[in-house]
Design a protein around this motif. Sequence first.
Motif, PDB file in Angstrom:
ATOM      1  N   ASP A 228       0.893  -1.250  -0.028  1.00 18.07           N
ATOM      2  CA  ASP A 228       0.070  -0.071  -0.117  1.00 18.07           C
ATOM      3  C   ASP A 228       1.055   1.186   0.015  1.00 18.07           C
ATOM      4  OD1 ASP A 228      -1.730   2.065   0.571  1.00 18.07           O
ATOM      5  OD2 ASP A 228      -2.857   1.221   1.986  1.00 18.07           O
ATOM      6  N   TYR A 229       1.084   1.918  -1.282  1.00 26.19           N
ATOM      7  CA  TYR A 229       2.011   2.887  -1.309  1.00 26.19           C
ATOM      8  C   TYR A 229       1.375   4.049  -0.699  1.00 26.19           C
ATOM      9  CZ  TYR A 229      -1.140   4.055  -5.259  1.00 26.19           C
ATOM     10  OH  TYR A 229      -2.171   4.275  -5.977  1.00 26.19           O
ATOM     11  N   SER A 230       0.158   4.238  -0.464  1.00 28.83           N
ATOM     12  CA  SER A 230      -0.636   5.670  -0.026  1.00 28.83           C
ATOM     13  C   SER A 230      -0.070   5.563   1.505  1.00 28.83           C
ATOM     14  CB  SER A 230      -1.958   5.221  -0.336  1.00 28.83           C
ATOM     15  OG  SER A 230      -2.604   4.457   0.168  1.00 28.83           O
ATOM     16  N   ARG A 231      -0.060   4.375   1.926  1.00 31.75           N
ATOM     17  CA  ARG A 231       0.179   4.303   3.547  1.00 31.75           C
ATOM     18  C   ARG A 231       1.710   3.761   3.801  1.00 31.75           C
ATOM     19  NH1 ARG A 231      -4.072   1.123   6.647  1.00 31.75           N
ATOM     20  NH2 ARG A 231      -3.642  -0.425   4.820  1.00 31.75           N
ATOM     21  N   ASN A 232       2.423   3.591   3.029  1.00 31.60           N
ATOM     22  CA  ASN A 232       3.827   3.051   3.027  1.00 31.60           C
ATOM     23  C   ASN A 232       3.876   1.803   4.005  1.00 31.60           C
ATOM     24  OD1 ASN A 232       6.516   3.014   2.620  1.00 31.60           O
ATOM     25  ND2 ASN A 232       6.976   4.264   4.363  1.00 31.60           N
ATOM     26  N   GLN A 233       2.852   0.872   3.632  1.00 29.87           N
ATOM     27  CA  GLN A 233       2.894  -0.199   4.393  1.00 29.87           C
ATOM     28  C   GLN A 233       2.733  -1.509   3.268  1.00 29.87           C
ATOM     29  OE1 GLN A 233      -1.194  -0.852   6.983  1.00 29.87           O
ATOM     30  NE2 GLN A 233       0.155  -0.050   7.995  1.00 29.87           N
ATOM     31  N   VAL A 234       3.426  -2.572   3.973  1.00 25.14           N
ATOM     32  CA  VAL A 234       3.383  -4.071   3.450  1.00 25.14           C
ATOM     33  C   VAL A 234       1.942  -4.511   3.876  1.00 25.14           C
ATOM     34  CG1 VAL A 234       4.187  -6.406   3.215  1.00 25.14           C
ATOM     35  CG2 VAL A 234       5.826  -4.251   2.938  1.00 25.14           C
ATOM     36  N   VAL A 235       0.894  -4.828   3.162  1.00 27.23           N
ATOM     37  CA  VAL A 235      -0.356  -5.559   3.544  1.00 27.23           C
ATOM     38  C   VAL A 235      -0.400  -7.076   3.350  1.00 27.23           C
ATOM     39  CG1 VAL A 235      -1.731  -3.489   3.087  1.00 27.23           C
ATOM     40  CG2 VAL A 235      -1.540  -4.999   1.209  1.00 27.23           C
ATOM     41  N   ARG A 236       0.765  -7.653   2.554  1.00 26.94           N
ATOM     42  CA  ARG A 236       0.819  -8.951   2.597  1.00 26.94           C
ATOM     43  C   ARG A 236       2.102  -9.366   2.127  1.00 26.94           C
ATOM     44  NH1 ARG A 236      -4.007 -12.167  -0.988  1.00 26.94           N
ATOM     45  NH2 ARG A 236      -3.927 -14.072   0.453  1.00 26.94           N
ATOM     46  N   CYS A 299       9.371 -21.419 -14.293  1.00 26.90           N
ATOM     47  CA  CYS A 299       8.249 -20.381 -14.223  1.00 26.90           C
ATOM     48  C   CYS A 299       7.658 -20.672 -13.029  1.00 26.90           C
ATOM     49  CB  CYS A 299       7.417 -20.451 -15.339  1.00 26.90           C
ATOM     50  SG  CYS A 299       8.111 -20.062 -16.825  1.00 26.90           S
ATOM     51  N   GLY A 300       7.392 -19.526 -12.240  1.00 27.43           N
ATOM     52  CA  GLY A 300       6.410 -19.574 -11.023  1.00 27.43           C
ATOM     53  C   GLY A 300       5.094 -18.826 -11.387  1.00 27.43           C
ATOM     54  N   ARG A 301       4.020 -19.308 -10.907  1.00 25.95           N
ATOM     55  CA  ARG A 301       2.868 -18.738 -11.399  1.00 25.95           C
ATOM     56  C   ARG A 301       2.163 -18.845 -10.071  1.00 25.95           C
ATOM     57  NH1 ARG A 301      -1.340 -20.476 -16.180  1.00 25.95           N
ATOM     58  NH2 ARG A 301      -3.247 -19.359 -15.452  1.00 25.95           N
ATOM     59  N   ILE A 302       1.461 -17.580  -9.844  1.00 21.24           N
ATOM     60  CA  ILE A 302       0.918 -17.288  -8.438  1.00 21.24           C
ATOM     61  C   ILE A 302      -0.370 -16.497  -8.613  1.00 21.24           C
ATOM     62  CG2 ILE A 302       2.166 -15.267  -7.583  1.00 21.24           C
ATOM     63  CD1 ILE A 302       2.188 -16.534  -4.849  1.00 21.24           C
ATOM     64  N   LYS A 303      -1.453 -17.155  -7.810  1.00 20.68           N
ATOM     65  CA  LYS A 303      -2.676 -16.305  -7.896  1.00 20.68           C
ATOM     66  C   LYS A 303      -2.780 -15.357  -6.614  1.00 20.68           C
ATOM     67  CE  LYS A 303      -5.825 -19.686 -10.251  1.00 20.68           C
ATOM     68  NZ  LYS A 303      -7.012 -20.516  -9.816  1.00 20.68           N
ATOM     69  N   ILE A 304      -2.286 -13.896  -6.867  1.00 28.85           N
ATOM     70  CA  ILE A 304      -2.182 -13.013  -5.762  1.00 28.85           C
ATOM     71  C   ILE A 304      -3.200 -13.123  -5.208  1.00 28.85           C
ATOM     72  CG2 ILE A 304      -0.116 -12.467  -6.751  1.00 28.85           C
ATOM     73  CD1 ILE A 304      -1.227  -9.760  -7.430  1.00 28.85           C
ATOM     74  N   SER A 305      -4.555 -13.114  -5.840  1.00 35.02           N
ATOM     75  CA  SER A 305      -5.715 -12.898  -5.251  1.00 35.02           C
ATOM     76  C   SER A 305      -6.259 -13.890  -4.478  1.00 35.02           C
ATOM     77  CB  SER A 305      -6.839 -12.498  -6.278  1.00 35.02           C
ATOM     78  OG  SER A 305      -6.797 -13.682  -7.316  1.00 35.02           O
ATOM     79  N   ASP A 306      -5.695 -14.908  -4.301  1.00 34.66           N
ATOM     80  CA  ASP A 306      -6.157 -16.113  -3.415  1.00 34.66           C
ATOM     81  C   ASP A 306      -5.957 -15.738  -1.876  1.00 34.66           C
ATOM     82  OD1 ASP A 306      -7.113 -17.595  -5.483  1.00 34.66           O
ATOM     83  OD2 ASP A 306      -5.552 -19.398  -5.089  1.00 34.66           O
ATOM     84  N   GLN A 307      -6.762 -16.404  -1.195  1.00 34.31           N
ATOM     85  CA  GLN A 307      -6.502 -16.293   0.142  1.00 34.31           C
ATOM     86  C   GLN A 307      -5.376 -16.883   1.160  1.00 34.31           C
ATOM     87  OE1 GLN A 307      -8.763 -14.643   2.618  1.00 34.31           O
ATOM     88  NE2 GLN A 307      -9.524 -13.808   0.859  1.00 34.31           N
ATOM     89  N   ASN A 308      -4.987 -17.890   0.110  1.00 36.32           N
ATOM     90  CA  ASN A 308      -3.941 -18.535   0.653  1.00 36.32           C
ATOM     91  C   ASN A 308      -2.792 -18.907  -0.469  1.00 36.32           C
ATOM     92  OD1 ASN A 308      -1.494 -20.191   2.070  1.00 36.32           O
ATOM     93  ND2 ASN A 308      -2.688 -21.991   1.920  1.00 36.32           N
TER      94      ASN A 308
END
Length: 540
Positions: A228-236, A299-308
């Motif tokens: 989150d660049y607006s708060r300078n915070q890692v959210v995940r 190659c690595g593929r990841i669903k960044i929208s998943d819960q896990n």
Amino acid sequence: MATSTFLIYLQLLFFCLLHTTPCSATGGVWSILLPNIGISAMHMQLLPNDRVVMFDRTDFGTSRISLPSGKCRHNSTDCSAHSVEYDVASNSIRPLMVLTDVWCSSGALTPNGRLTQTGGWGDGSQVVRIYKSCAKCDWQEIQNGLNQPRWYATNQVLPDGRQIIIGGRQTFNYEFYPKMSATEDSYNLPFLVETNDPIIENNLYPFVFLNPDGHLFIFANNRAILFDYSRNQVVRNYPTMPGGQPRNYPSTGSAVLLPLQIKDGAVNTVEVLVCGGAPKGAFNNALINGKFDRALDTCGRIKISDQNPQWLMETMPLARVLGDMLLLPNGHVLNINGASAGSAGWELGRNPVLNPVVYRPENPIGSRFQVQNPSSIPRLYHSTAVLLRDGRVLVGGSNPHDKYEFTNVLYPTELSLEAFAPSYLDPSASILRPNIISPRTKSNMHYGRQMTIRFTIPGPVNPSLVSVTMIAPSFNTHSFSMNQRLLVVDSGYTAKTVGRSYHTVEVTAPPSGNIAPSGNYLLFVVHNEIPSPGIWVRIQ
């Protein structure tokens, strides 16, 4: 009898073309556009007037193209150009004058279609350069436009149209351009310190993508965060990619945000694909020991929208470092250029990979990769590639040396410009190729509003295989295409006949700047994986 045989042949051809899985491809066609453009294209950006800006560096001596009218760089005897503009329609080059050093810099298009280019080396490290294309336009340079020196940084366009510039060599922070005020500062990003290899960084030119929730996905070395660049915070924090191998410069793999499918005004699945690179120690092995390690073939593929979210690893048919991954209009991913051994850096790549590979994200695992026909020109360190409006891929660059070297070297400096035509441009596919008849290019779109697209197709149409895609033109350098994204928009197909046969598709523009930052996009109608020539649209 001959007529009957011909009709049967046509029926079989139509069946083959309309089948949901296209028939065997030719593997693409290569062609030389210009044998010598005067520079080696280290950086490349397509503009909304179908011209391409290219440049390399200014501190290594004269290029092979002169500046016009006897111009020379200030305080220099160098009267050669280190930047050119390529006109796709006329297949011609115009020299441009860039004053400060743009070596290993970054950039992006502004919403009005101008190129904002940032940083570089030496006297160019804090410079912002603006390029507006016209018959006599040239670079405009803003001294100290950046707070920090930016060398090997990454730019990302934000929903409000500004750019965030992230990282750079020994620059573990980010800043914005344009500034909101004269006192706007830079902001520390500890993630860049955490992923920095103390011997050789392996986190330069980080892979950055705007997530549809407005946050930034940032991948550096072998790790990724949602920021989150607006708060300078890692959210995940995302899991480390299995194997722990580095993927960023100088290990230099490539990455794309896979096509975003918009349904009912939302994107439910967001995936990132990271491919290739060089293993740990490859840079030093090549530089110090003369040993050229085999490039990574995963190659690595990841669903960044998943819960896990978890990484899914896949094996490419060809190992590749220094490759360029591009999104094609039909949603496939092209991996082009590069080497199969060594690392980024002067003289450190070996065994050119001449065959591009197409990756089909929707295919089952094990059937996603398809090797394409080879080029005859090695494209190693400092090669580039961008998608053109007609569906071809423009390919240039390759200079593995600290100056221009044409003789007595393993891989000479490459000044040529060539095009790769993917298999969807093969003449055998022309019967299925759409052609947009309205709106005309340079049309405006408005968030969430509908637009009617009319198009023709010479042969039979399968309505279930018609889609509309939008691609943001990217700034390509060092194996990463900044701001590249492909949207599959909400659409509905109908067929009408008015005077002559044509087809219409109703599309709904993306709902917000989080999904599609305002600016210029290439819009394509795709039928059975065969795209039309694109039209320029501007969303606002």
